[in-house]
Design a protein around this motif. Structure first.
Motif, PDB file in Angstrom:
ATOM      1  N   TYR A  24       0.775  -1.214   0.088  1.00  0.00           N
ATOM      2  CA  TYR A  24       0.044   0.058   0.154  1.00  0.00           C
ATOM      3  C   TYR A  24       0.764   1.319   0.057  1.00  0.00           C
ATOM      4  CZ  TYR A  24      -3.827  -2.936   1.201  1.00  0.00           C
ATOM      5  OH  TYR A  24      -4.896  -3.949   1.240  1.00  0.00           O
ATOM      6  N   GLY A  25       0.158   2.306  -0.636  1.00  0.00           N
ATOM      7  CA  GLY A  25       1.040   3.752  -0.862  1.00  0.00           C
ATOM      8  C   GLY A  25       1.413   4.264   0.627  1.00  0.00           C
ATOM      9  N   TYR A  26       0.196   4.058   1.695  1.00  0.00           N
ATOM     10  CA  TYR A  26       0.573   4.568   2.940  1.00  0.00           C
ATOM     11  C   TYR A  26       1.695   3.784   3.717  1.00  0.00           C
ATOM     12  CZ  TYR A  26      -0.661   0.626   5.553  1.00  0.00           C
ATOM     13  OH  TYR A  26      -1.095  -0.740   6.241  1.00  0.00           O
ATOM     14  N   GLU A  27       2.246   2.710   3.285  1.00  0.00           N
ATOM     15  CA  GLU A  27       3.468   2.173   3.889  1.00  0.00           C
ATOM     16  C   GLU A  27       4.784   2.993   3.483  1.00  0.00           C
ATOM     17  OE1 GLU A  27       3.566  -2.127   3.583  1.00  0.00           O
ATOM     18  OE2 GLU A  27       1.700  -2.255   2.560  1.00  0.00           O
ATOM     19  N   MET A  28       4.844   3.468   2.054  1.00  0.00           N
ATOM     20  CA  MET A  28       5.996   4.288   1.526  1.00  0.00           C
ATOM     21  C   MET A  28       5.847   5.678   2.218  1.00  0.00           C
ATOM     22  SD  MET A  28       6.740   5.345  -2.229  1.00  0.00           S
ATOM     23  CE  MET A  28       8.116   6.774  -2.294  1.00  0.00           C
ATOM     24  N   LEU A  29       4.684   6.076   2.418  1.00  0.00           N
ATOM     25  CA  LEU A  29       4.680   7.440   3.065  1.00  0.00           C
ATOM     26  C   LEU A  29       4.997   7.436   4.332  1.00  0.00           C
ATOM     27  CD1 LEU A  29       3.235  10.470   2.887  1.00  0.00           C
ATOM     28  CD2 LEU A  29       1.214   9.173   4.043  1.00  0.00           C
ATOM     29  N   LEU A  30       4.778   6.275   5.384  1.00  0.00           N
ATOM     30  CA  LEU A  30       5.098   6.264   6.729  1.00  0.00           C
ATOM     31  C   LEU A  30       6.831   6.175   6.700  1.00  0.00           C
ATOM     32  CD1 LEU A  30       2.367   4.143   8.250  1.00  0.00           C
ATOM     33  CD2 LEU A  30       2.713   6.731   8.554  1.00  0.00           C
ATOM     34  N   SER A  31       7.215   5.002   5.861  1.00  0.00           N
ATOM     35  CA  SER A  31       8.542   4.819   5.850  1.00  0.00           C
ATOM     36  C   SER A  31       9.447   6.120   5.679  1.00  0.00           C
ATOM     37  CB  SER A  31       9.103   3.761   4.768  1.00  0.00           C
ATOM     38  OG  SER A  31       8.470   2.527   5.200  1.00  0.00           O
ATOM     39  N   GLN A  32       9.086   6.892   4.507  1.00  0.00           N
ATOM     40  CA  GLN A  32       9.823   7.935   4.249  1.00  0.00           C
ATOM     41  C   GLN A  32       9.637   9.045   5.220  1.00  0.00           C
ATOM     42  OE1 GLN A  32       9.015  11.388   3.502  1.00  0.00           O
ATOM     43  NE2 GLN A  32       6.513  11.029   3.872  1.00  0.00           N
ATOM     44  N   ALA A  33       8.537   9.048   6.104  1.00  0.00           N
ATOM     45  CA  ALA A  33       8.499  10.105   6.991  1.00  0.00           C
ATOM     46  C   ALA A  33       9.071   9.711   8.453  1.00  0.00           C
ATOM     47  CB  ALA A  33       7.133  10.049   7.599  1.00  0.00           C
ATOM     48  N   ALA A  34       9.176   8.166   8.550  1.00  0.00           N
ATOM     49  CA  ALA A  34      10.121   7.921   9.612  1.00  0.00           C
ATOM     50  C   ALA A  34      11.598   8.183   9.498  1.00  0.00           C
ATOM     51  CB  ALA A  34       9.929   6.164   9.827  1.00  0.00           C
ATOM     52  N   ARG A  35      12.147   7.762   8.261  1.00  0.00           N
ATOM     53  CA  ARG A  35      13.389   8.158   7.785  1.00  0.00           C
ATOM     54  C   ARG A  35      13.746   9.631   7.813  1.00  0.00           C
ATOM     55  NH1 ARG A  35      16.687   4.392   5.413  1.00  0.00           N
ATOM     56  NH2 ARG A  35      15.729   2.446   5.440  1.00  0.00           N
ATOM     57  N   ALA A  36      12.964  10.623   7.642  1.00  0.00           N
ATOM     58  CA  ALA A  36      13.038  12.183   7.928  1.00  0.00           C
ATOM     59  C   ALA A  36      13.081  12.341   9.287  1.00  0.00           C
ATOM     60  CB  ALA A  36      11.692  12.738   7.164  1.00  0.00           C
ATOM     61  N   PHE A  37      12.263  11.694  10.056  1.00  0.00           N
ATOM     62  CA  PHE A  37      11.992  12.033  11.558  1.00  0.00           C
ATOM     63  C   PHE A  37      13.524  11.420  12.243  1.00  0.00           C
ATOM     64  CE2 PHE A  37      10.897  11.264  15.818  1.00  0.00           C
ATOM     65  CZ  PHE A  37       9.716  12.033  15.942  1.00  0.00           C
ATOM     66  N   LYS A  38      13.917  10.574  11.729  1.00  0.00           N
ATOM     67  CA  LYS A  38      15.300   9.909  12.324  1.00  0.00           C
ATOM     68  C   LYS A  38      16.289  11.138  12.029  1.00  0.00           C
ATOM     69  CE  LYS A  38      18.268   6.532  13.829  1.00  0.00           C
ATOM     70  NZ  LYS A  38      17.930   5.425  14.445  1.00  0.00           N
ATOM     71  N   ILE A  39      16.482  11.588  10.648  1.00  0.00           N
ATOM     72  CA  ILE A  39      17.236  12.442  10.247  1.00  0.00           C
ATOM     73  C   ILE A  39      17.293  13.715  11.262  1.00  0.00           C
ATOM     74  CG2 ILE A  39      17.911  14.317   8.473  1.00  0.00           C
ATOM     75  CD1 ILE A  39      17.237  11.877   6.678  1.00  0.00           C
ATOM     76  N   TRP A  40      16.074  14.228  11.705  1.00  0.00           N
ATOM     77  CA  TRP A  40      15.887  15.729  12.256  1.00  0.00           C
ATOM     78  C   TRP A  40      15.942  15.405  13.861  1.00  0.00           C
ATOM     79  CZ3 TRP A  40      10.410  16.291   9.289  1.00  0.00           C
ATOM     80  CH2 TRP A  40      10.892  16.929   8.122  1.00  0.00           C
ATOM     81  N   HIS A  41      15.452  14.269  14.101  1.00  0.00           N
ATOM     82  CA  HIS A  41      15.443  13.941  15.777  1.00  0.00           C
ATOM     83  C   HIS A  41      16.461  12.926  16.222  1.00  0.00           C
ATOM     84  CE1 HIS A  41      11.959  16.578  15.638  1.00  0.00           C
ATOM     85  NE2 HIS A  41      11.569  15.860  14.502  1.00  0.00           N
ATOM     86  N   GLY A  42      17.088  12.176  15.282  1.00  0.00           N
ATOM     87  CA  GLY A  42      18.004  11.300  15.779  1.00  0.00           C
ATOM     88  C   GLY A  42      17.458  10.177  16.595  1.00  0.00           C
ATOM     89  N   ILE A  43      16.094  10.049  16.345  1.00  0.00           N
ATOM     90  CA  ILE A  43      15.410   8.762  17.166  1.00  0.00           C
ATOM     91  C   ILE A  43      14.533   8.272  16.310  1.00  0.00           C
ATOM     92  CG2 ILE A  43      15.631   9.413  19.720  1.00  0.00           C
ATOM     93  CD1 ILE A  43      13.231  10.773  19.432  1.00  0.00           C
ATOM     94  N   ASP A  44      14.333   6.856  16.719  1.00  0.00           N
ATOM     95  CA  ASP A  44      13.149   6.003  15.771  1.00  0.00           C
ATOM     96  C   ASP A  44      11.943   6.673  16.294  1.00  0.00           C
ATOM     97  OD1 ASP A  44      15.080   4.191  14.368  1.00  0.00           O
ATOM     98  OD2 ASP A  44      15.268   3.117  16.083  1.00  0.00           O
ATOM     99  N   VAL A  45      11.138   6.584  15.172  1.00  0.00           N
ATOM    100  CA  VAL A  45       9.858   7.270  15.308  1.00  0.00           C
ATOM    101  C   VAL A  45       8.911   5.999  15.888  1.00  0.00           C
ATOM    102  CG1 VAL A  45       9.078   6.563  13.012  1.00  0.00           C
ATOM    103  CG2 VAL A  45       7.966   8.622  14.053  1.00  0.00           C
ATOM    104  N   PRO A  46       7.870   6.246  16.823  1.00  0.00           N
ATOM    105  CA  PRO A  46       6.885   5.395  17.151  1.00  0.00           C
ATOM    106  C   PRO A  46       5.895   5.032  15.821  1.00  0.00           C
ATOM    107  CG  PRO A  46       6.309   7.278  18.049  1.00  0.00           C
ATOM    108  CD  PRO A  46       7.558   7.708  17.187  1.00  0.00           C
ATOM    109  N   TYR A  47       6.302   3.982  15.027  1.00  0.00           N
ATOM    110  CA  TYR A  47       5.748   3.672  13.560  1.00  0.00           C
ATOM    111  C   TYR A  47       4.065   3.531  14.208  1.00  0.00           C
ATOM    112  CZ  TYR A  47       5.049   1.524   9.082  1.00  0.00           C
ATOM    113  OH  TYR A  47       4.752   0.973   7.880  1.00  0.00           O
ATOM    114  N   GLU A  48       3.779   2.689  14.892  1.00  0.00           N
ATOM    115  CA  GLU A  48       2.092   2.361  15.128  1.00  0.00           C
ATOM    116  C   GLU A  48       1.588   3.748  15.521  1.00  0.00           C
ATOM    117  OE1 GLU A  48       0.510  -0.376  14.546  1.00  0.00           O
ATOM    118  OE2 GLU A  48       2.579  -1.091  13.684  1.00  0.00           O
ATOM    119  N   THR A  49       2.052   4.788  16.160  1.00  0.00           N
ATOM    120  CA  THR A  49       1.466   6.121  16.372  1.00  0.00           C
ATOM    121  C   THR A  49       1.250   6.633  15.186  1.00  0.00           C
ATOM    122  OG1 THR A  49       2.646   6.159  18.426  1.00  0.00           O
ATOM    123  CG2 THR A  49       1.728   8.206  17.475  1.00  0.00           C
TER     124      THR A  49
END
Ligand code: ATR
Length: 273
Positions: free
Chosen positions: A239-264
């Motif tokens: 599903y498209g939302y999976e790519m949306l979440l993955s790219q967002a999680a990776r951006a989150f890691k770049i900005w904040h240095g921590i893994d994002v709560p994927y389920e949230t």
């Protein structure tokens, strides 16, 4: 002081990135906020100036600025320079650094399912900015070849040139020329915007079967016609939302240095929290 992040693009009012990132900030108790900021085509320079003036901590870049934004960066990471487009920027006292999380964000859901890309044949529908990152992803994972099918043949030709440059075999056809050939490919990826407005599937799904992997990067609606019909035929669906979440999680890691709560993030996206 509260750190501010943004997504810039046009149109931007339907973007779900603010929902995703703000939900993660709340969950993690971070003193940050994320806004959607409409920057029309041709106004990127002024938009960046405004972002700098509010000391933006970082921002995502979407249609139509992903390629244009490159010119305004002080440094680029490797994915960003290979793809020639950026979707994630950090701001360090006015110094802008660009990243591209679309490519790995696209690959993540394939890898999660342990599907083999190496030596596979790919049918890619579309030849825009998203398709470019996808070509780079399949090249990196050493797919055998990519057939790029696009309404406008010239744009498919241009993407074929790019594919050859980064070392993957590719050919261009029009979307009509796909006809009933879908069963010849292991991966069928929709990177056009067809489906967003509940249109019929971009290609005939008759020959899609249980050996096909169908990946639709349109995430709204979640079940596009292409996905619905392919599911009926027994295909593996991404599903498209999976790519949306993955790219967002990776951006989150770049900005904040921590893994994002994927389920949230997923709940913010699909549950409208
Ligand atoms: P993105 O950055 O999301 O890839 P884009 O660069 O605007 O957005 O690309 C949109 C893609 O969807 C293009 O491949 C476009 O085809 P054209 O190159 O022919 O414009 C495709 N697309 C959009 N609407 C379409 C439609 N109604 N029929 C066929 N293809 C369509």
């Amino acid at each position: 002081m509260t750190k501010t992040y943004a997504v810039i693009g046009d149109p931007i009012d339907h973007s779900l990135s603010p929902n995703i990132h703000n939900a993660a900030f709340k969950e993690l108790g971070l003193d940050c906020t994320y806004i959607a900021y409409r920057v029309p085509k041709g106004e990127l320079e002024a938009g960046i100036k405004s972002l700098k003036s509010i000391n933006i901590a970082g921002f995502n870049v979407t249609i139509p600025h992903k390629i244009e934004m490159i010119k305004h960066l002080d440094s680029l990471d490797e994915d960003c320079s290979v793809i020639g487009a950026t979707n994630t920027v950090t701001n360090d006292n006015g110094k802008l650094s660009g990243y591209n999380t679309d490519m790995e964000g696209f690959l993540d859901p394939i890898k999660k399912r342990e599907l083999a890309i190496k030596d596979s044949k790919v049918l890619l529908l579309g030849a825009g900015g998203a398709a470019r990152a996808i070509v780079a992803g399949f090249a990196k994972e050493k797919a055998h070849n990519i057939t790029i099918a696009n309404r406008t043949k010239e744009k498919a030709n241009a993407l074929v040139q790019f594919a050859h440059k980064i070392g993957i075999e590719a050919k261009a056809i029009t979307i009509n020329e796909v006809a009933e050939s879908a069963s010849e490919y292991s991966f069928i990826v929709n990177a056009t915007s067809i489906g967003l407005k509940n249109e019929p599937a971009p290609i005939s799904t008759k020959s899609i079967n249980e050996k096909s992997v169908v990946y639709d990067i349109v995430y709204m609606p979640m079940n596009t016609e292409l996905i619905k019909q392919s599911k009926k035929n027994g295909a593996t669906i991404i599903y498209g939302y999976e790519m949306l979440l993955s790219q967002a999680a990776r951006a989150f890691k770049i900005w904040h240095g921590i893994d994002v709560p994927y389920e949230t993030m997923k709940k913010a996206l699909l549950g409208g929290v």
